[in-house]
Design an enzyme around this catalytic site. Sequence first.
Site, short mmCIF file in Angstrom:
data_model
loop_
_atom_site.label_atom_id
_atom_site.label_comp_id
_atom_site.label_asym_id
_atom_site.label_seq_id
_atom_site.Cartn_x
_atom_site.Cartn_y
_atom_site.Cartn_z
N ASP A 192 11.03 1.97 -7.08
CA ASP A 192 10.58 1.91 -5.68
C ASP A 192 11.23 0.72 -4.97
O ASP A 192 10.59 0.04 -4.14
CB ASP A 192 9.05 1.87 -5.58
CG ASP A 192 8.56 2.17 -4.15
OD1 ASP A 192 9.39 2.53 -3.28
OD2 ASP A 192 7.34 2.04 -3.91
N HIS A 251 13.69 -4.92 2.70
CA HIS A 251 13.38 -5.16 4.12
C HIS A 251 14.08 -6.45 4.52
O HIS A 251 13.98 -7.46 3.82
CB HIS A 251 11.88 -5.31 4.35
CG HIS A 251 11.13 -4.04 4.17
ND1 HIS A 251 11.21 -2.98 5.05
CD2 HIS A 251 10.30 -3.63 3.18
CE1 HIS A 251 10.45 -1.98 4.62
NE2 HIS A 251 9.88 -2.34 3.49
N ASN A 286 13.62 8.71 3.27
CA ASN A 286 12.97 8.13 4.47
C ASN A 286 13.92 7.19 5.21
O ASN A 286 13.60 6.05 5.51
CB ASN A 286 11.66 7.43 4.13
CG ASN A 286 11.83 6.26 3.18
OD1 ASN A 286 12.79 6.21 2.41
ND2 ASN A 286 10.92 5.30 3.24
N HIS A 289 5.16 6.62 -8.15
CA HIS A 289 4.49 5.31 -8.26
C HIS A 289 2.97 5.35 -8.43
O HIS A 289 2.23 4.89 -7.57
CB HIS A 289 4.86 4.39 -7.08
CG HIS A 289 4.86 5.01 -5.70
ND1 HIS A 289 3.85 5.81 -5.24
CD2 HIS A 289 5.77 4.91 -4.70
CE1 HIS A 289 4.14 6.18 -3.99
NE2 HIS A 289 5.29 5.65 -3.65
N HIS A 295 4.23 11.19 -2.76
CA HIS A 295 3.70 9.84 -2.52
C HIS A 295 2.21 10.09 -2.25
O HIS A 295 1.85 10.57 -1.18
CB HIS A 295 4.41 9.24 -1.30
CG HIS A 295 3.76 8.05 -0.69
ND1 HIS A 295 4.33 6.80 -0.73
CD2 HIS A 295 2.59 7.91 -0.01
CE1 HIS A 295 3.54 5.94 -0.09
NE2 HIS A 295 2.48 6.59 0.35
N HIS A 330 13.72 6.42 -7.83
CA HIS A 330 13.05 6.02 -6.59
C HIS A 330 13.71 4.78 -5.97
O HIS A 330 13.24 3.66 -6.14
CB HIS A 330 11.58 5.73 -6.95
CG HIS A 330 10.65 5.75 -5.76
ND1 HIS A 330 9.38 6.27 -5.83
CD2 HIS A 330 10.81 5.31 -4.50
CE1 HIS A 330 8.80 6.13 -4.65
NE2 HIS A 330 9.65 5.56 -3.83
N HIS A 362 15.21 3.11 -2.33
CA HIS A 362 15.39 3.19 -0.88
C HIS A 362 16.69 2.47 -0.52
O HIS A 362 16.77 1.25 -0.64
CB HIS A 362 14.20 2.55 -0.16
CG HIS A 362 12.91 3.26 -0.42
ND1 HIS A 362 12.54 4.41 0.24
CD2 HIS A 362 11.92 3.03 -1.32
CE1 HIS A 362 11.37 4.84 -0.21
NE2 HIS A 362 10.97 4.02 -1.17
N ASN A 373 3.31 -0.54 -1.04
CA ASN A 373 2.48 0.66 -0.95
C ASN A 373 2.94 1.68 -1.99
O ASN A 373 4.08 2.12 -1.93
CB ASN A 373 2.59 1.27 0.46
CG ASN A 373 1.52 2.31 0.70
OD1 ASN A 373 0.52 2.35 -0.03
ND2 ASN A 373 1.73 3.16 1.69
N ASP A 402 8.41 10.80 0.74
CA ASP A 402 8.00 9.45 0.33
C ASP A 402 7.98 8.44 1.48
O ASP A 402 8.85 8.44 2.35
CB ASP A 402 8.89 8.91 -0.79
CG ASP A 402 8.38 7.56 -1.27
OD1 ASP A 402 7.20 7.46 -1.59
OD2 ASP A 402 9.16 6.59 -1.26
ZN LIG Z 1 6.10 5.92 -1.86
#
Ligand SMILES: [Zn+2]
Length: 442
Positions: free
Chosen positions: A308, A312, A98, A235, A182, A64, A66, A281, A155
């Site tokens: 996860d 940002h 995503n 998660h 998710h 997981h 990003h 989240n 997700d």
């Molecule tokens: Zn998620």
Amino acid sequence: MARAGATLVIRGGSVVGPEGTRRLDVAVGGPSVLELAPSIEPPPGAMVLDASGCLIGPGLVDLHTHLRQPGREEAETVDSGARAAALGGYTALVAMPNTEPAIDSAGVARDVLALGRDAVCEVAVAGAITVARAGKAMAPLGELAALGVRIFTDDGAGVQDGALMRRALDYAKGLGVTLAQHCEDECLAGGGAMHEGCWSSRLGLPGIPAAAEESMVARDIQLVRLTGARVHFLHLSTAGSVELVRAAKAEGLAVTAEAAPHHMLLTHDLVAGYDPVFKVNPPLRTADDVAAVVAGLCDGTIDAVATDHAPHAPEAKDVPFDQAPPGMLGLQTALPVAWQVLSDVLGPAHLFALMSTQPAAIAGLGPTDARVGGHSAQGGPLEAGATANLCIFDPGGRTVVDPHHLASRSRNTPYAGRTFEGAVRHTVLRGEPVVIDGESQR
Ligand SMILES: [Zn+2]
């Protein structure tokens, strides 16, 4: 006698295997493990890595991550995220879809896989379940599966429409791929900013009840029963979710689950200072939820620790709490956090199973899985002939978290200023030491 053919010899460490931990040197030739023995003499010209006092396990695998590319390169790129992963002991990661645009077509998947090809950590991709992750129409799962995509998720959002999820599960079953959820009922979550409980009332922030997660876990368990397809729960964060998955597994249903390091350690009271770095989240929950997640990791209910990792950029995250995007960095701190939380209650073999072997199997990257996506065998076991994907962890080391010295392009770690016992010392990818003594080599 020097081990002929060895290009790398790792000396003084203890190899973590399913049967326990043994003091062994490791000889590597090219991309493969040549030999494990109590003492191996390096041949002239071979590189030597000191692993005195260290655990040598299979390279970690993150289910997981990003990576934010394409679309949000100011926050992270495939290159910077892969470097953070390597520094965290990872030799493979699954990039979440995503992005902007979402990984919902063969074209975007191909682009991300191409960017990952030269990275210091292998990059697999998860495809979206629905077009643009909008929850309306199914993405071309077959086309993506043909590229080697083995896991699909929207997700960032859960698939709200149960009938669409059911159809996607039927389709996924035929393709032999896994859908990852998710779990969040958007109506129940209601745009909340933190866990709904005593702290959300005190702070005047809108809450996300545990039921928003648990109702979708329960629905998807029903859909697994109905379709016979597999679901992986992303998660898990509440005691109720863990209990639902425990019961589903006892029934023999094909479900797997992961938990994030922050849900094993951090609780909702941290939000008291309104620092958006603690917004994530699913949200940070109660101490009872944290205890239930840890218990689930220990008893086999939860199969994997997954970061996860959600970068940002500072300008996006440094805004009032209720307006900030959710997410925390995780790749460079996952193993030290897991070590702190779990090493007293379970041994190194179980820890590496949770962070390498089992996630590799869930992602279709294990030694017996087809090599469709061009990845090497991940998740161990470490034996002669295996691909040399290694995580070398020093339990006697220390990890001091300084947001300005992380490889990520972003700074949003919830552990700034904290020190953890244990540190990733070296990472070896297909026989190449990509991290030596905690320093990235390229
Ligand atoms: Zn998620």
